[in-house]
Design an enzyme around this catalytic site. Structure first.
Site, PDB file in Angstrom:
ATOM      1  N   CYS A 107     -29.022   5.443  22.697  1.00 52.47           N
ATOM      2  CA  CYS A 107     -28.760   4.208  23.451  1.00 52.47           C
ATOM      3  C   CYS A 107     -27.277   3.968  23.700  1.00 52.47           C
ATOM      4  CB  CYS A 107     -29.356   3.001  22.727  1.00 52.47           C
ATOM      5  SG  CYS A 107     -31.150   3.066  22.607  1.00 52.47           S
ATOM      6  N   HIS A 142     -25.372  -3.961  24.376  1.00 53.89           N
ATOM      7  CA  HIS A 142     -26.633  -3.229  24.561  1.00 53.89           C
ATOM      8  C   HIS A 142     -27.789  -4.185  24.251  1.00 53.89           C
ATOM      9  CE1 HIS A 142     -29.824  -0.406  24.275  1.00 53.89           C
ATOM     10  NE2 HIS A 142     -29.863  -0.364  22.963  1.00 53.89           N
ATOM     11  N   ASN A 150     -35.614  -3.165  25.712  1.00 56.89           N
ATOM     12  CA  ASN A 150     -34.535  -2.206  25.460  1.00 56.89           C
ATOM     13  C   ASN A 150     -34.732  -0.993  26.373  1.00 56.89           C
ATOM     14  OD1 ASN A 150     -32.841  -0.220  24.466  1.00 56.89           O
ATOM     15  ND2 ASN A 150     -33.300  -0.611  22.312  1.00 56.89           N
TER      16      ASN A 150
HETATM   17  O1  UT7 Z   1     -31.307   0.717  20.729  1.00 61.47           O
HETATM   18  C1  UT7 Z   1     -31.282   0.517  19.358  1.00 61.47           C
HETATM   19  C2  UT7 Z   1     -32.625   0.443  18.858  1.00 61.47           C
HETATM   20  N1  UT7 Z   1     -33.220  -0.441  17.997  1.00 61.47           N
HETATM   21  C3  UT7 Z   1     -32.832  -1.627  17.512  1.00 61.47           C
HETATM   22  O2  UT7 Z   1     -31.790  -2.127  17.685  1.00 61.47           O
HETATM   23  C4  UT7 Z   1     -33.850  -2.320  16.666  1.00 61.47           C
HETATM   24  C5  UT7 Z   1     -33.258  -3.003  15.485  1.00 61.47           C
HETATM   25  N2  UT7 Z   1     -34.268  -3.687  14.693  1.00 61.47           N
HETATM   26  C6  UT7 Z   1     -34.950  -4.764  15.128  1.00 61.47           C
HETATM   27  O3  UT7 Z   1     -34.750  -5.222  16.226  1.00 61.47           O
HETATM   28  C7  UT7 Z   1     -35.898  -5.430  14.173  1.00 61.47           C
HETATM   29  O4  UT7 Z   1     -35.733  -4.876  12.892  1.00 61.47           O
HETATM   30  C8  UT7 Z   1     -37.370  -5.326  14.618  1.00 61.47           C
HETATM   31  C9  UT7 Z   1     -37.613  -6.168  15.853  1.00 61.47           C
HETATM   32  C10 UT7 Z   1     -37.742  -3.873  14.893  1.00 61.47           C
HETATM   33  C11 UT7 Z   1     -38.292  -5.832  13.506  1.00 61.47           C
HETATM   34  O5  UT7 Z   1     -37.964  -7.167  13.169  1.00 61.47           O
HETATM   35  P1  UT7 Z   1     -37.918  -7.625  11.649  1.00 61.47           P
HETATM   36  O6  UT7 Z   1     -37.674  -9.060  11.651  1.00 61.47           O
HETATM   37  O7  UT7 Z   1     -36.943  -6.709  10.947  1.00 61.47           O
HETATM   38  O8  UT7 Z   1     -39.399  -7.371  11.176  1.00 61.47           O
HETATM   39  P2  UT7 Z   1     -39.922  -6.406  10.043  1.00 61.47           P
HETATM   40  O9  UT7 Z   1     -39.792  -4.983  10.451  1.00 61.47           O
HETATM   41  O10 UT7 Z   1     -39.296  -6.821   8.754  1.00 61.47           O
HETATM   42  O11 UT7 Z   1     -41.436  -6.775  10.020  1.00 61.47           O
HETATM   43  C12 UT7 Z   1     -41.904  -8.058   9.606  1.00 61.47           C
HETATM   44  C13 UT7 Z   1     -43.410  -8.096   9.694  1.00 61.47           C
HETATM   45  C14 UT7 Z   1     -44.086  -6.916   9.017  1.00 61.47           C
HETATM   46  O12 UT7 Z   1     -45.251  -7.394   8.396  1.00 61.47           O
HETATM   47  P3  UT7 Z   1     -45.281  -7.710   6.816  1.00 61.47           P
HETATM   48  O13 UT7 Z   1     -44.907  -6.415   6.156  1.00 61.47           O
HETATM   49  O14 UT7 Z   1     -44.253  -8.778   6.615  1.00 61.47           O
HETATM   50  O15 UT7 Z   1     -46.680  -8.134   6.587  1.00 61.47           O
HETATM   51  C15 UT7 Z   1     -44.478  -6.015  10.155  1.00 61.47           C
HETATM   52  O16 UT7 Z   1     -45.596  -5.225   9.864  1.00 61.47           O
HETATM   53  O17 UT7 Z   1     -43.826  -8.053  11.066  1.00 61.47           O
HETATM   54  C16 UT7 Z   1     -44.804  -7.017  11.222  1.00 61.47           C
HETATM   55  N3  UT7 Z   1     -44.674  -6.483  12.580  1.00 61.47           N
HETATM   56  C17 UT7 Z   1     -45.322  -7.029  13.632  1.00 61.47           C
HETATM   57  N4  UT7 Z   1     -46.179  -8.060  13.729  1.00 61.47           N
HETATM   58  C18 UT7 Z   1     -46.646  -8.357  14.951  1.00 61.47           C
HETATM   59  C19 UT7 Z   1     -43.907  -5.452  13.004  1.00 61.47           C
HETATM   60  N5  UT7 Z   1     -44.052  -5.315  14.332  1.00 61.47           N
HETATM   61  C20 UT7 Z   1     -44.932  -6.269  14.734  1.00 61.47           C
HETATM   62  C21 UT7 Z   1     -45.453  -6.623  16.003  1.00 61.47           C
HETATM   63  N6  UT7 Z   1     -46.295  -7.675  16.051  1.00 61.47           N
HETATM   64  N7  UT7 Z   1     -45.122  -5.989  17.141  1.00 61.47           N
END
Ligand code: UT7
Length: 318
Positions: free
Chosen positions: A105, A245, A275
């Site tokens: 990215c 970004h 993204n």
């Molecule tokens: O170009 C560069 C690329 N990437 C990035 O910059 C991404 C950087 N990271 C992020 O943007 C965030 O970490 C995410 C958006 C990917 C995730 O957000 P988060 O607040 O860190 O959530 P998490 O991974 O801690 O997940 C929280 C909960 C989990 O459930 P439990 O374990 O708390 O029960 C996940 O399983 O949310 C769940 N979850 C979802 N629920 C509904 C993960 N994805 C989803 C979803 N819908 N799409």
């Protein structure tokens, strides 16, 4: 500049029909409401070609006048030949050097830095830099933690020597390889070539340790932006438009807050495109200019980040 996004809009509600997710989760955790998805048979070069033609048209330059074409993409048409060859063939730039740049990215900023270096050295005068991605082909549509975040698009910029105050001022580029496994597409390269096992293991799809990338991004945007501004003798208050970004609105908000950049100086279109990897910054620049938010003389701070883990900031006098 020229940009292109596919016509097909996929909303969060559309995704929740096939994934265990919701508009509420996606919009509050990422700020994304919808994304554009390329049609079947539409590859990164197809998007890049339309963006390239639009950039050339707006600059009044014919393809034969180009000295170089650089395509940044994490979803190239093929591992080789370069996607740039397909772009070159389609726009009719036979004979022009054309290559791909792989920096995930951050690719657009790295490509911009490469193009700028060719021009600053006096070797070339017209470099077409394209960021084009069909990330939708790289994501695992059964993995809700990644599939909801990405979209497809392309942006192209034509670089030429600038006179006076106008133009690119400088870059801050970097890579922290300790995080190289936090965001990757494991199979299909020389490390793990395609096999029945890699296909069965869904190893040809993007894997991400979202939390680590999130922490990296919020830290690096601030340090890289501060480093570049101080190196070039500017303060945060001199920045007219901040174009980060577009990965997650919480990352953008946190970085702007840490930097002390007010919301009205931050550009984002993440809500509508998700993204789009290498296309994200040029899509913002084009839209910002179209909306009258970028005027000649403005100081523009762009910051990209992504797999590597890599980053790249660019300061430009518009
Ligand atoms: O170009 C560069 C690329 N990437 C990035 O910059 C991404 C950087 N990271 C992020 O943007 C965030 O970490 C995410 C958006 C990917 C995730 O957000 P988060 O607040 O860190 O959530 P998490 O991974 O801690 O997940 C929280 C909960 C989990 O459930 P439990 O374990 O708390 O029960 C996940 O399983 O949310 C769940 N979850 C979802 N629920 C509904 C993960 N994805 C989803 C979803 N819908 N799409």
């Amino acid at each position: 500049m020229g940009t292109y996004v596919p016509d097909r809009i996929v909303t969060n509600d559309d995704l929740s029909l096939t994934l265990d997710t919701s508009d509420e989760w996606i919009s509050t955790r990422s700020g994304i409401r919808e994304r554009r998805i390329a049609g079947s048979g539409e590859a990164s070069s197809d998007l890049g070609v339309i963006a390239a033609r639009r950039a050339l048209e707006s600059a009044g330059i014919s393809p034969g006048e180009l000295d170089m074409i650089i395509v940044a993409s994490l979803s190239p048409d093929t591992l080789f030949p370069p996607t740039a060859s397909y772009v070159s063939a389609a726009i009719g730039a036979n004979g022009t050097p054309a290559y791909d740049l792989s920096a995930a990215c951050t690719g657009f900023i790295y490509a911009l830095a490469s193009g700028e270096a060719f021009i600053a050295s006096g070797r070339y005068e017209r470099v077409l830099v394209i960021g084009a991605d069909v990330v939708s082909r790289m994501v695992d549509w059964t993995d809700r933690s990644t599939a909801v975040l990405f979209g497809d698009g392309a942006g192209a910029v034509l670089l030429e020597p600038a006179g006076g105050e106008q133009g690119i001022i400088g870059f801050d580029l970097g890579n922290e390889p300790a995080g190289r496994d936090d965001l990757k597409l494991p199979a299909g390269g020389s490390r793990l070539p395609a096999s029945e096992d890699t296909v069965a293991g869904r190893q040809h799809f993007l894997k991400m340790n979202g939390r680590e990338v999130f922490k990296f991004a919020t830290r690096i945007i601030e340090t890289s932006a501060r480093q570049l501004l101080s190196e070039q003798g500017f303060g945060i208050e001199d920045v007219d438009l901040f174009v980060p970004h577009q990965a997650n609105m919480r990352i953008i908000d946190a970085a702007a807050r840490k930097l002390g950049i007010p919301a009205e100086k931050v550009f984002s279109n993440l809500e509508r495109y998700g993204n789009t990897s290498c296309a994200s910054i040029p899509l913002c620049l084009d839209e910002a200019e179209g909306a009258g938010r970028l005027k000649r003389g403005d100081l523009v701070l762009m910051v990209g980040f992504g797999a590597g883990l890599s980053w790249g900031s660019c300061l430009t006098r518009w």
